[in-house]
Design a protein around this motif. Structure first.
Motif, PDB file in Angstrom:
ATOM      1  N   SER A 223       8.347 -21.582   3.624  1.00 43.59           N
ATOM      2  CA  SER A 223       8.293 -21.627   2.335  1.00 43.59           C
ATOM      3  C   SER A 223       7.936 -23.142   1.732  1.00 43.59           C
ATOM      4  N   GLU A 224       7.049 -23.587   2.736  1.00 45.23           N
ATOM      5  CA  GLU A 224       6.130 -24.711   2.154  1.00 45.23           C
ATOM      6  C   GLU A 224       4.570 -24.541   1.482  1.00 45.23           C
ATOM      7  N   LEU A 225       4.661 -23.281   1.670  1.00 43.22           N
ATOM      8  CA  LEU A 225       3.225 -22.645   0.440  1.00 43.22           C
ATOM      9  C   LEU A 225       4.214 -22.001  -0.486  1.00 43.22           C
ATOM     10  N   VAL A 226       5.335 -21.321  -0.391  1.00 43.59           N
ATOM     11  CA  VAL A 226       5.359 -19.665  -1.721  1.00 43.59           C
ATOM     12  C   VAL A 226       7.261 -20.565  -1.883  1.00 43.59           C
ATOM     13  N   LYS A 227       7.332 -20.867  -2.872  1.00 43.65           N
ATOM     14  CA  LYS A 227       7.851 -21.582  -3.826  1.00 43.65           C
ATOM     15  C   LYS A 227       9.064 -20.689  -4.537  1.00 43.65           C
ATOM     16  N   VAL A 228       9.722 -20.634  -4.736  1.00 42.97           N
ATOM     17  CA  VAL A 228      10.760 -19.698  -5.144  1.00 42.97           C
ATOM     18  C   VAL A 228      11.723 -20.294  -6.188  1.00 42.97           C
ATOM     19  N   GLY A 229      12.131 -20.005  -7.533  1.00 41.44           N
ATOM     20  CA  GLY A 229      12.896 -20.649  -8.309  1.00 41.44           C
ATOM     21  C   GLY A 229      14.266 -20.318  -7.809  1.00 41.44           C
ATOM     22  N   VAL A 233      15.855 -12.587  -6.540  1.00 44.43           N
ATOM     23  CA  VAL A 233      16.418 -10.951  -5.331  1.00 44.43           C
ATOM     24  C   VAL A 233      14.717 -10.483  -5.268  1.00 44.43           C
ATOM     25  N   ILE A 234      14.125 -10.762  -4.238  1.00 47.54           N
ATOM     26  CA  ILE A 234      12.975 -10.283  -3.343  1.00 47.54           C
ATOM     27  C   ILE A 234      13.518  -9.175  -2.464  1.00 47.54           C
ATOM     28  N   ASP A 235      13.151  -8.318  -2.511  1.00 51.65           N
ATOM     29  CA  ASP A 235      13.472  -7.332  -1.594  1.00 51.65           C
ATOM     30  C   ASP A 235      12.929  -7.443  -0.438  1.00 51.65           C
ATOM     31  N   PRO A 236      13.138  -7.446   1.096  1.00 47.83           N
ATOM     32  CA  PRO A 236      12.188  -7.689   2.370  1.00 47.83           C
ATOM     33  C   PRO A 236      11.018  -7.541   2.516  1.00 47.83           C
ATOM     34  N   SER A 237      11.051  -6.251   2.656  1.00 49.08           N
ATOM     35  CA  SER A 237       9.369  -5.489   2.477  1.00 49.08           C
ATOM     36  C   SER A 237       8.455  -6.075   1.706  1.00 49.08           C
ATOM     37  N   ALA A 238       9.205  -6.334   0.489  1.00 53.20           N
ATOM     38  CA  ALA A 238       7.684  -7.438   0.213  1.00 53.20           C
ATOM     39  C   ALA A 238       7.039  -7.882   0.924  1.00 53.20           C
ATOM     40  N   ILE A 239       5.491  -8.603   1.032  1.00 50.53           N
ATOM     41  CA  ILE A 239       4.875  -9.412   1.565  1.00 50.53           C
ATOM     42  C   ILE A 239       3.907 -10.489   0.366  1.00 50.53           C
ATOM     43  N   ILE A 240       4.518 -12.317   0.935  1.00 52.81           N
ATOM     44  CA  ILE A 240       4.577 -12.532  -0.830  1.00 52.81           C
ATOM     45  C   ILE A 240       2.987 -13.425  -0.087  1.00 52.81           C
ATOM     46  N   HIS A 241       1.936 -14.304  -0.370  1.00 49.10           N
ATOM     47  CA  HIS A 241       1.332 -15.376   0.279  1.00 49.10           C
ATOM     48  C   HIS A 241       1.408 -16.750  -0.018  1.00 49.10           C
ATOM     49  N   GLY A 242       1.221 -17.426   0.260  1.00 49.24           N
ATOM     50  CA  GLY A 242       1.171 -18.858  -0.264  1.00 49.24           C
ATOM     51  C   GLY A 242      -0.792 -19.248  -0.165  1.00 49.24           C
ATOM     52  N   PRO A 243      -0.502 -20.367  -1.151  1.00 53.10           N
ATOM     53  CA  PRO A 243       0.284 -20.750  -2.066  1.00 53.10           C
ATOM     54  C   PRO A 243       0.535 -19.706  -3.545  1.00 53.10           C
ATOM     55  N   THR A 244       1.605 -19.863  -3.775  1.00 52.54           N
ATOM     56  CA  THR A 244       2.736 -18.908  -4.317  1.00 52.54           C
ATOM     57  C   THR A 244       3.565 -19.442  -5.110  1.00 52.54           C
TER      58      THR A 244
END
Length: 428
Positions: A223-229, A233-244
Motif C-alpha cells: 500500500s506504500e506504492l499502490v494507493k487505493v481510494g 472493489v478489487i478482485d484478489p486475483s488482480a495484479i496491481i504493481h506500483g507506483p499506481t
C-alpha cells in the motif's frame, strides 16, 4: 503573491478544445495549474486576450494557460527566482535532453533567444518590468528504455528510449504534448522519482519493505506504492504493481493486470484487462480483455473488449468498439508525422507513436488505425467494407453518421474555431 493567467485560445486538434480544458494526469489543466501554484499565491487575475499586465508593485507569477508543470519544477523555479531577486523568465537550454526530444518537437509556444528557448512563465518580484533575465531550470533528465525489441525496430531516429525528467514543464500545443505530459513527464517521471528516492532515502526504502512484510505482499504491491481510494472493489486475483494511484468507487475484476497507472474515480475495469503505464479518466469503462499501453483515455471513455491501444490519447465521452487496433510503428522506417501547434503535419521525433481520437466520438468494431492518425471530435465511424483501415486523419466532414436520416441524434459538441459562431460548445 499574485497569480496572473495569460490566455491561449488555440484549439488542440483533434479535440477542438483549448489546452486549459483538456485533462492532464486526469485533472483539467487549469485546475492542475491552480493546485501546483496554491502554496505560493493568495489571489489571481485571468486576463482577456491582448490585455496588458496589471501595473501593480507586488510580487507576481505570470504564465500562459497552456503550460503543464509539476510541483518539483515550480518549487525549483520559485526558489531560484526569489534568490535571483529580479524579474526572470523560465527558459530551457537547447541541449536539455527531455526538452529537445519531447517538448520542442511540434511546439509553437517557445521563443528562441540564442541557444535558449523561453517559456511563457515569468516571475516579477515588484510588478512587471521590461528587463527580464532568462532563468534556465535543468529538467534533470535520465534515459529510460520502454521496449526491448529486435535492433531493426530502432531506425535512424535512435533507440526506443525516453528522456524522462525529474521535474517537468511543457507547453501543450499538440495532442502529442498531452501524451508527453501524461505518460513521459507524468507516469514515467513519477516512476523515476520513486526509483531515485529508493536509491537515496534509506528510511523510505525500509518503510516500503516493512509495509510489504506487514501486509504479506510483494514490494510493488504494498500500500506504500499502490494507493487505493474509498469504496473500491478489487478482485484478489488482480495484479496491481506500483507506483499506481486508484481513485474512489473503482471496480477491478478478476485477472486484471495494472502496472504504474493513474486510475480515476468511478472506473470499471473488467476481467483480464491489461493496463500498463497509462492514465484512465473518471467514469471510464474497460470491458474484458481491453488493453492500454502508455495511453491516456479521458473521462467517461469506453474501450470495448479485445481493443488494443498503444501510445494513444482518447478524448472524453468517446466509445471505441471491440477489436480495434491502433498501430504505432511504420513497417518501412520513415519518420512518423503528427499535427503540430499550427495543425500542420510535422515530424514527431518518435520512432513509435499511436493515434488520437477526439471527444464525443463513436468508433465501430474491427478497424486498424495507422500511426499518429487523428479522428476529430464528434466523428462516428461505422465498420464496413469501405471503412476498415484508417490511413489518414478523419475530419468531422468524413463522419459516417451524416448520411443517416436521424443524424441529428448525434450532436456536434466540439466544432473547430472557424465553426463556432452560434455553436453550443461543451467544456469541462
Amino acid at each position: 503573491m499574485l497569480k496572473v493567467i495569460l490566455p491561449n485560445h488555440n484549439r488542440i486538434s483533434p479535440f477542438n478544445e483549448a489546452a486549459r480544458d483538456l485533462r492532464i494526469q486526469n485533472t483539467p489543466l487549469w485546475l492542475w495549474q491552480k493546485n501546483m501554484l496554491a502554496p505560493y499565491v493568495t489571489r489571481e487575475i485571468e486576463l482577456a486576450a491582448r490585455a496588458p499586465l496589471p501595473r501593480l508593485h507586488e510580487a507576481m507569477i505570470v504564465y500562459r494557460n497552456n503550460l503543464f508543470f509539476d510541483a518539483d519544477y515550480i518549487r525549483v523555479f520559485m526558489t531560484k527566482a526569489r534568490k535571483l531577486g529580479h524579474a526572470c523568465r523560465a527558459a530551457f537550454s537547447a541541449e536539455d535532453p527531455a526538452f529537445r526530444e519531447h517538448a520542442l518537437p511540434l511546439s509553437t509556444s517557445y521563443t528562441l533567444a540564442g541557444n535558449l528557448y523561453l517559456a511563457d512563465l515569468w516571475y516579477y518580484p515588484d510588478g512587471p518590468v521590461a528587463d527580464v533575465e532568462p532563468l534556465v531550470i535543468d529538467l534533470g533528465s535520465k534515459e529510460v528504455g520502454y521496449y526491448h525489441v529486435p535492433t531493426y525496430m530502432a531506425d535512424q531516429s535512435g533507440d526506443l528510449v525516453y528522456q524522462v525528467p525529474m521535474r517537468s514543464l511543457i507547453a501543450i500545443d499538440s495532442w502529442v504534448h498531452v501524451y508527453v505530459a501524461d505518460i513521459i513527464f507524468g507516469v514515467f517521471g513519477r516512476g523515476l522519482r520513486s526509483e531515485t528516492r529508493l536509491d537515496n532515502d534509506l528510511a523510505f526504502k525500509l518503510g516500503i519493505l516493512g509495509r510489504a512484510l506487514y501486509e504479506g505482499r510483494q514490494v510493488l504491491e504494498c500500500s506504500e506504492l499502490v494507493k487505493v481510494g474509498k469504496n473500491c472493489v478489487i478482485d484478489p486475483s488482480a495484479i496491481i504493481h506500483g507506483p499506481t494511484t486508484i481513485g474512489d468507487n473503482v471496480t477491478i475484476n478478476a485477472g486484471a493486470v495494472i502496472e504504474n497507472c493513474i486510475i480515476g474515480n468511478n472506473v470499471n475495469i473488467s476481467q483480464d484487462v491489461q493496463l500498463m503505464l497509462s492514465v484512465v479518466g473518471d467514469g471510464a469503462f474497460l470491458p474484458f480483455r481491453a488493453a492500454l499501453f502508455m495511453t491516456t483515455i479521458m473521462d467517461n471513455a469506453m474501450i470495448a473488449q479485445n481493443t488494443c491501444l498503444q501510445m494513444c490519447v482518447v478524448g472524453r465521452n468517446t466509445f471505441i468498439g471491440a477489436g480495434n487496433t491502433f498501430t504505432d510503428y511504420n513497417l518501412i522506417p520513415t519518420p512518423i508525422l503528427a499535427r503540430d501547434g499550427h495543425n500542420e503535419l510535422n515530424q514527431s521525433n518518435r520512432p513509435v507513436m499511436g493515434g488520437c481520437v477526439g471527444h464525443n466520438c463513436r468508433i465501430g468494431s474491427g478497424m486498424i488505425i495507422f500511426p499518429a492518425r487523428t479522428i476529430e471530435s464528434d466523428v462516428v465511424l461505422f465498420a464496413s467494407k469501405e471503412r476498415r483501415v484508417i490511413d489518414r486523419d478523419v475530419r468531422y466532414e468524413d463522419s459516417d453518421h451524416s448520411m443517416l436520416r436521424n443524424a441529428s441524434l448525434h450532436r456536434r459538441l466540439y466544432p473547430r474555431l472557424d465553426e463556432t459562431s452560434g455553436a453550443d460548445v461543451e467544456s469541462w
